[in-house]
Design a protein around this motif. Structure first.
Motif, PDB file in Angstrom:
ATOM      1  N   ASP A 267       0.799  -1.343  -0.023  1.00 11.19           N
ATOM      2  CA  ASP A 267      -0.177   0.158   0.155  1.00 11.19           C
ATOM      3  C   ASP A 267       0.798   1.350   0.074  1.00 11.19           C
ATOM      4  O   ASP A 267       0.302   2.407   0.054  1.00 11.19           O
ATOM      5  N   GLY A 268       2.141   1.165   0.029  1.00 16.02           N
ATOM      6  CA  GLY A 268       2.986   2.234   0.154  1.00 16.02           C
ATOM      7  C   GLY A 268       3.213   3.293   1.216  1.00 16.02           C
ATOM      8  O   GLY A 268       3.813   4.091   1.370  1.00 16.02           O
ATOM      9  N   LYS A 269       2.697   2.538   2.325  1.00 18.22           N
ATOM     10  CA  LYS A 269       2.695   3.370   3.567  1.00 18.22           C
ATOM     11  C   LYS A 269       3.771   2.917   4.517  1.00 18.22           C
ATOM     12  O   LYS A 269       4.285   3.800   5.249  1.00 18.22           O
ATOM     13  N   LEU A 270       4.651   1.807   4.403  1.00 19.17           N
ATOM     14  CA  LEU A 270       5.641   1.265   4.864  1.00 19.17           C
ATOM     15  C   LEU A 270       6.878   1.241   4.079  1.00 19.17           C
ATOM     16  O   LEU A 270       6.750   0.905   2.626  1.00 19.17           O
ATOM     17  N   LEU A 271       8.090   1.555   4.637  1.00 23.30           N
ATOM     18  CA  LEU A 271       9.332   1.565   3.892  1.00 23.30           C
ATOM     19  C   LEU A 271      10.267   0.395   4.523  1.00 23.30           C
ATOM     20  O   LEU A 271      10.611   1.082   5.727  1.00 23.30           O
ATOM     21  N   ALA A 272      10.714  -0.678   4.048  1.00 21.53           N
ATOM     22  CA  ALA A 272      11.654  -1.485   4.748  1.00 21.53           C
ATOM     23  C   ALA A 272      13.088  -1.333   4.320  1.00 21.53           C
ATOM     24  O   ALA A 272      13.257  -1.491   3.028  1.00 21.53           O
ATOM     25  N   LEU A 273      13.945  -1.704   5.125  1.00 16.85           N
ATOM     26  CA  LEU A 273      15.435  -1.599   4.709  1.00 16.85           C
ATOM     27  C   LEU A 273      15.895  -2.891   5.203  1.00 16.85           C
ATOM     28  O   LEU A 273      16.204  -2.846   6.478  1.00 16.85           O
ATOM     29  N   HIS A 274      16.671  -3.772   4.493  1.00 18.75           N
ATOM     30  CA  HIS A 274      17.203  -4.730   4.861  1.00 18.75           C
ATOM     31  C   HIS A 274      18.721  -4.736   4.754  1.00 18.75           C
ATOM     32  O   HIS A 274      19.308  -4.619   3.691  1.00 18.75           O
ATOM     33  N   GLY A 275      19.324  -4.328   5.884  1.00 20.08           N
ATOM     34  CA  GLY A 275      20.710  -4.304   5.838  1.00 20.08           C
ATOM     35  C   GLY A 275      21.890  -5.335   6.247  1.00 20.08           C
ATOM     36  O   GLY A 275      21.417  -6.231   6.244  1.00 20.08           O
ATOM     37  N   SER A 276      22.903  -4.639   6.346  1.00 16.93           N
ATOM     38  CA  SER A 276      24.088  -5.452   6.965  1.00 16.93           C
ATOM     39  C   SER A 276      23.713  -6.164   8.342  1.00 16.93           C
ATOM     40  O   SER A 276      23.104  -5.725   8.915  1.00 16.93           O
ATOM     41  N   GLU A 277      24.521  -7.236   8.662  1.00 12.40           N
ATOM     42  CA  GLU A 277      24.279  -8.037   9.871  1.00 12.40           C
ATOM     43  C   GLU A 277      22.853  -8.330  10.102  1.00 12.40           C
ATOM     44  O   GLU A 277      22.444  -8.401  11.288  1.00 12.40           O
ATOM     45  N   TYR A 278      22.110  -8.625   8.950  1.00 13.61           N
ATOM     46  CA  TYR A 278      20.584  -9.134   8.953  1.00 13.61           C
ATOM     47  C   TYR A 278      19.726  -8.306   9.697  1.00 13.61           C
ATOM     48  O   TYR A 278      19.107  -8.528  10.628  1.00 13.61           O
ATOM     49  N   LYS A 279      19.858  -6.956   9.645  1.00 14.63           N
ATOM     50  CA  LYS A 279      19.208  -5.952  10.521  1.00 14.63           C
ATOM     51  C   LYS A 279      17.910  -5.369   9.400  1.00 14.63           C
ATOM     52  O   LYS A 279      18.296  -5.024   8.351  1.00 14.63           O
ATOM     53  N   LEU A 280      16.777  -5.684   9.956  1.00 15.80           N
ATOM     54  CA  LEU A 280      15.563  -4.755   9.154  1.00 15.80           C
ATOM     55  C   LEU A 280      15.082  -3.720   9.817  1.00 15.80           C
ATOM     56  O   LEU A 280      14.840  -3.855  11.110  1.00 15.80           O
ATOM     57  N   ILE A 281      14.909  -2.593   9.115  1.00 17.89           N
ATOM     58  CA  ILE A 281      14.239  -1.420   9.825  1.00 17.89           C
ATOM     59  C   ILE A 281      13.105  -1.125   8.799  1.00 17.89           C
ATOM     60  O   ILE A 281      13.089  -1.065   7.611  1.00 17.89           O
ATOM     61  N   VAL A 282      12.104  -0.756   9.745  1.00 19.14           N
ATOM     62  CA  VAL A 282      10.770  -0.387   9.003  1.00 19.14           C
ATOM     63  C   VAL A 282      10.287   0.929   9.246  1.00 19.14           C
ATOM     64  O   VAL A 282      10.252   1.065  10.501  1.00 19.14           O
ATOM     65  N   TRP A 283       9.956   1.878   8.510  1.00 24.30           N
ATOM     66  CA  TRP A 283       9.561   3.145   8.595  1.00 24.30           C
ATOM     67  C   TRP A 283       8.109   3.385   8.456  1.00 24.30           C
ATOM     68  O   TRP A 283       7.443   2.788   7.263  1.00 24.30           O
ATOM     69  N   ASN A 284       7.128   4.400   8.996  1.00 25.77           N
ATOM     70  CA  ASN A 284       5.821   4.497   8.466  1.00 25.77           C
ATOM     71  C   ASN A 284       5.956   5.773   7.675  1.00 25.77           C
ATOM     72  O   ASN A 284       6.365   6.886   8.390  1.00 25.77           O
TER      73      ASN A 284
END
Length: 424
Positions: A267-284
């Motif tokens: 739905d375009g409301k969230l943005l996920a970044l999958h980075g180094s050391e297997y870290k996931l960050i999600v923004w609203n």
């Protein structure tokens, strides 16, 4: 095929003599094509569960397969194959007949191919970083993007509405197609912006200038619902409306290396970044100043459900190396509720995970088990294990109508699972 009553394989597609490298369903779901490392393509009749034809004219590994849409000019429903021999070949999937060959575009291995929605164009990407754009009307190359130092083009894809096209290279080179426009990283806009993003109009061959000319990127993604693309570089995510040039996303991140991907929710409301050391960050993205609603969660793999309601995050359970933890989070209540935690027996460090087309079942596998597990999203319970492969499962994909799941393995087999029977 799997008999779901006793979880036994009742039909197995065998015939490959080497590792299977790629799969593709025809748009009507009646044909499955599989390619291997021994230069062969096998076309399977799904209804009869047997080999239809075998295509052997490539001289190296088959890396990519794609069926043309039914309305493709001249050869509708043809099968296209991209190989490490540097050629793209087009086949009649009903008989052993090669229709045409594209051999002038790539000098090295072809990595990926994709048709647009109406079948009028084909895009191919190569390990040396070149990207070619072909007309399916004239069977001629329209454009070839080879400038700069893009050492590896790893994937090509059209957006779901067929109005945009993207190519991902490891040195920050991108190709963007939107309403007849191409954009790609060609060279520095000035000495202070190496590898900057450029956007071009394909019909007019004129550059479309915008704020993206002043940035570089190592990952790029499209929103499925808006004319927006976002890029990540070092410690910042930027996103713009391609029509207006307005900046819509400006997020500061840590100086993250080895970005695996950046992705919008459906739905375009969230943005996920999958980075180094297997870290996931999600923004609203719906808040004025987006802050992480999932900050640095350990994640080996993640997936948004097609209906946009669920986020699944898979991570290692270091208290039990035979298992992984899968958390299921409702997207509309990420801040308000605790996730459902599932412990699944999926040993290994290479995992694959997707949702079923109706978003009700999670499909996953691990590198040290030769099974596919199915997890009910609502109950968070494992409902079945699909056994039949004897070696590592490399990939699986649903047919276009959602009635069949195909899996391929290093054991050289393709298994077809009757999804309707499985989910009865």
């Amino acid at each position: 095929l799997l008999d779901f009553n006793d979880n036994k394989v009742i039909s197995r597609l065998e015939g490959h003599s080497a590792d299977i490298t790629c799969l593709a369903y025809s748009n009507d779901g009646k044909i499955l094509a599989s390619g291997d490392a021994n230069k062969e393509i096998i076309v399977w009749d799904i209804e009869k569960q047997k080999e239809r034809i075998r295509l052997k004219r490539h001289r190296n590994t088959i890396n990519a397969l794609a069926f043309a849409p039914e309305g493709t000019p001249i050869y509708g429903m043809c099968l296209a194959s991209g190989s490490a021999d540097g050629t793209i070949r087009f086949w009649d999937p009903n008989i052993d007949k090669e229709l045409v060959t594209f051999a002038s575009g790539h000098n090295q291995w072809i990595k990926a191919i994709a048709f647009d929605k109406n079948g009028s164009t084909l895009v191919s990407a190569n390990y040396d970083g070149t990207v070619d754009y072909w007309s399916m009307k004239s069977y001629r190359e329209i454009a070839s993007f080879i400038e700069g130092e893009c050492d590896y083009a790893s994937d090509v894809a059209f957006s779901s509405d067929a109005t945009r096209f993207a190519c991902q290279g490891l040195n920050g080179y991108k190709v963007i197609f939107n309403h007849g426009r191409f954009g790609y990283t060609l060279q520095a806009v000035d000495d202070n912006v190496p590898n900057a993003v450029k956007v071009w109009s394909l019909p007019t061959e004129e550059e479309l200038t915008g704020p993206w000319n002043k940035t570089t990127s190592d990952k790029l993604t499209f929103s499925q619902t808006n004319q927006i693309f976002a890029v990540h570089k070092s410690n910042k995510i930027s996103g713009w409306n391609l029509e207006t040039g307005n900046e819509l996303i400006n997020i500061e991140t840590e100086n993250t290396r080895s970005i695996q991907d950046i992705k919008f929710s459906p739905d375009g409301k969230l943005l996920a970044l999958h980075g180094s050391e297997y870290k996931l960050i999600v923004w609203n993205l719906m808040t004025p100043n987006p802050s992480p609603i999932i900050p640095k969660q350990k994640s080996n793999k993640y997936a948004f459900s097609p209906d946009g309601k669920t986020l699944a995050i898979l991570s290692h359970d270091f208290s039990n190396f035979d298992s992984v933890k899968i958390s299921l989070r409702g997207i509309n209540s990420l801040l308000d509720t605790k996730p459902k935690i599932i412990t699944a027996k999926l040993q290994g460090f290479k995992h694959r995970m997707i949702f079923s087309p109706d978003s009700t079942i999670l499909v996953a596998t691990g590198s040290k088990y030769n099974e596919i597990i199915l997890i009910n999203v609502d109950s968070s319970e494992e409902i079945a294990r699909l056994s039949g492969h004897t070696e590592l499962i490399e990939s699986f994909v649903f047919s276009h109508d959602g009635k069949m799941l195909a899996s391929c393995s290093h054991d050289g087999t393709v298994l077809l699972w009757d999804w309707e029977k499985i989910t009865e």
